[in-house]
Each structure stands twice: as C-alpha cells, then as structure tokens.
Design a protein around this motif. Structure first.
Motif, short mmCIF file in Angstrom:
data_model
loop_
_atom_site.label_atom_id
_atom_site.label_comp_id
_atom_site.label_asym_id
_atom_site.label_seq_id
_atom_site.Cartn_x
_atom_site.Cartn_y
_atom_site.Cartn_z
N HIS A 113 0.82 -1.22 0.00
CA HIS A 113 0.00 0.00 0.00
C HIS A 113 0.86 1.27 0.00
O HIS A 113 0.58 2.23 -0.72
CB HIS A 113 -0.91 -0.04 1.24
N HIS A 117 1.30 4.70 -2.48
CA HIS A 117 1.34 6.12 -2.11
C HIS A 117 2.63 6.77 -2.62
O HIS A 117 2.61 7.87 -3.18
CB HIS A 117 1.30 6.27 -0.58
N ASP A 303 -6.37 7.25 -0.09
CA ASP A 303 -6.38 5.92 -0.69
C ASP A 303 -7.16 5.87 -2.00
O ASP A 303 -8.23 6.47 -2.11
CB ASP A 303 -6.94 4.91 0.31
#
Ligand code: KG4
Ligand code: ZN
Length: 342
Positions: A113, A117, A303
C-alpha cells in the motif's frame, strides 16, 4: 499492457485501469468511500469495512470497464493491495483479485500500500524522476524514504509513536470534530490565529530523521482541560497551533533528509499530503533551498485504486519484479508489512 488495480486496505474501495502503452496512462478510476458509514461510530469499524468492500468491488469493476470502454478479457494483470491494512478488508481485495486473475489466466501482482502512495506522484502531469526523497504521511505511517528506483526504498526516518494522520485524527477528536478528523481540523485551523496557542515541536532538533507526535496530542489535551469552556475561536486557535507545530516538524525534517541525501527532489505522499498548510510551507522553504517538491493530484493523496494499478504496472515492468507475475493460487495478506526491504 492493461493493469487493473484494486485497493481495499481500510475504508475506501478503489478500482482503476492503467495502461502502460504510450508512456503510461490512467484510463479510468473509481472510488467508494465508507466515511459516511463509519461516521456514526467515530472511526473505522473493521468488520463493517470488510462487508462493504464485498458489496463494492463488482460494481466498481463494471464502472471502470465501462468508463474506459474495455472488457474483462482486455485486462493483462490484476494488482491489489496485499498490506499493510485491516486483515479482513485486505482479504476482500486479495480474494477478489486472485479469483479474477485465475479466471482470466493472467498474473496477479500483490502491491504494498505504501509503495502505491510513494509512486502516486508519478501519475501527475509533472512527475518526479528517480531518485528522490519521499515524505510518506498517512493515517498509519510517517516515514522519510530514499527512493532510488521502483522497489529500491531505503528508510531514512520514521515516527516513533503516532503517525501524522493519526495525530491529526486524535487531536480532532479531542476538539470535538467528526471522523475523519484530519481534513476537519485543517479547515478549523484556517480560522485560527497564529502564535496564540504555542505547542511543542517534538524532535525538531534531534540529530536523526525520526518523528514523534503523541506528545503533541497530549499537549492539546492539557490545553483543552485548562479551559473551563471553549469558544469557537479558541478551538480554531488550538487547531492552528497544532497544525503549525506538526507542519513545522514535517517540513524541517523532510528538507533535512533531502539535504543529507544530496538529492534535489522531494515527493510528498499519503493523506496528510493533502494538507494545504503543509504544501504552503514546503513550497516556500523548499523553493529557497533549490528543492523541487512533487505532490500527487489531490484525489490521489488519500487511498485510491489508481496508485495500486500504477505500482503493479511498474512492478511488472521493473527488473526487480520478483513479486510480480506469480502464478495465482495460494495467497496471503500482510496486515503488518514494512516497506523497506520489499
Ligand atoms: O493515506 P490515507 O488516505 O490512508 C492511510 O493509508 O492511512 O491517509 C488518511 C489520513 C487520515 O489520518 C486523515 O485524517 C489524513 O490522512 N488527512 C489529512 C488531510 N486529509 C487527510 N490530514 C491533514 N490535513 C488534511 N487535509
Ligand atoms: Zn493509504
């Protein structure tokens, strides 16, 4: 190559289609936020999050296919967030992605994740070039990384306790603001007066590149307790004092990290990267130091599926893509997963 990206690590279901043709382009992306659903509870309820991801994945996939004019069989690889995040929420995206990849006989690409980013500013019109220093500030992480290439990440410093976003959220709660507190606190701070509430700058002068934000939240708690009643202006002044303190620490440490690295580019990513004051201060101080600062588009700060599709595509293209293209079958999620050494 057409890569589908699926994000389901927390309270947002994201889906996107990224094409590597012609230098790379995001063809479509869709997002469903669970914020209204969790708001009644004052924070994310993991079980509700998982169930909602289940409801959203198929409609969101249909949406990105329709928006891009592509069909299921056009998809060449399926990337998804493997971790870190909420175990149940991650499992929904992972199971869906692996099942789809198996059915389509295409490779699946488990993505970190934070790598999503970190690479998200590459989606913007003015992307950075490798190598760069990244300030990753989300709800769960606050890290400074040296990014040499896709998959080459060196941890330079990180928070010893609360993440920056977590500090924003907890402080917002103390001030009676609704979840998710970060953006609400930032808005309140815009109406606050500078230097009326002076708060500590934790670890500003420490020799390392680490952060510590939990004391700041406690300092706010003490201020709130000192006041018998709290006016709207006082709340705004406290919010301003808090934001100014956290922004000063983040900006100083990020610029110091860039100076020590000998590089000239700083990338800011993660939800807190949407903070306007952080952007203002960084732009002002980096400009003077001859450092170029790169941000993802605002919608890709928090997100989203686009950053996962992009990270998956870059992993597949990169030489060190040992995690990409594995044969679908067994899979696992990684609720806790450090990025350095990925
Ligand atoms: O990257 P993200 O969407 O999710 C995680 O991976 O954690 O970051 C969410 C965090 C939350 O803590 C939220 O309050 C914070 O980013 N955030 C902000 C702003 N927008 C989102 N914090 C400060 N100012 C903002 N404008
Ligand atoms: Zn995130």
């Amino acid at each position: 190559m057409l890569v589908l990206g699926i994000e389901s690590s927390c309270d947002e279901t994201g889906m996107a289609l990224y094409s590597t043709s012609a230098g790379g382009a995001l063809l479509a992306h869709a997002l469903h936020s669970q914020v209204p659903m969790h708001q009644a509870y004052g924070g994310v309820v993991p079980e509700l999050a998982s169930r909602d991801h289940i409801r959203r994945v198929v409609p969101l996939l249909r949406q990105v296919l329709a928006d891009s004019g592509r069909s299921l069989t056009d998809i060449d690889a399926v990337a998804y967030t493997q971790g870190p995040g909420l175990a149940g929420a991650l499992l929904v995206g992972a199971a869906f992605a692996e099942a789809l990849a198996t059915a389509l006989e295409r490779p699946s690409v488990p993505v970190h994740h934070l790598e999503g980013h970190l690479l998200s500013p590459l989606l913007s019109r003015r992307p950075p070039r490798f190598p760069f220093v990244a300030l990753l500030v989300s709800g769960g992480h606050s890290q400074l990384m040296r990014v040499t290439a896709v998959g080459e990440y060196e941890l330079l410093g990180e928070t010893l306790d609360d993440a920056a976003g977590e500090a924003f959220d907890k402080t917002a709660k103390l001030l009676g603001l609704a979840y998710p507190g970060g953006p609400a606190l930032a808005e309140l701070a815009e109406r606050g007066r500078p230097d009326v509430v002076k708060l500590p700058r934790p670890m500003l002068k420490s020799a390392d590149l680490n952060f510590s934000f939990s004391g700041l939240k406690t300092a706010v708690l003490t201020k709130v307790r000192e006041l018998a009643t709290i006016s709207e202006q006082q709340r705004a002044d406290i919010a301003r004092g808090f934001q100014d303190a956290i922004v000063e620490v983040l900006v100083s440490k990020a610029l110091r990290a860039v100076a020590l690295s000998g590089l000239k580019q700083l990338v800011v990513a993660g939800g807190v990267g949407a903070n306007r004051e952080l952007r203002r201060q960084l732009d002002a101080r980096a400009g003077k130091a001859g450092i170029a600062v790169f941000y993802p588009e605002l919608e890709f700060c928090t997100d989203n599926g686009a950053m996962i599709a992009l990270a998956g595509a870059l992993r597949l293209q990169s030489a060190n893509s040992d995690m990409a293209g594995k044969v679908a079958g067994a899979f696992a999620v990684r609720p806790r997963w450090p990025l350095h050494g990925v």
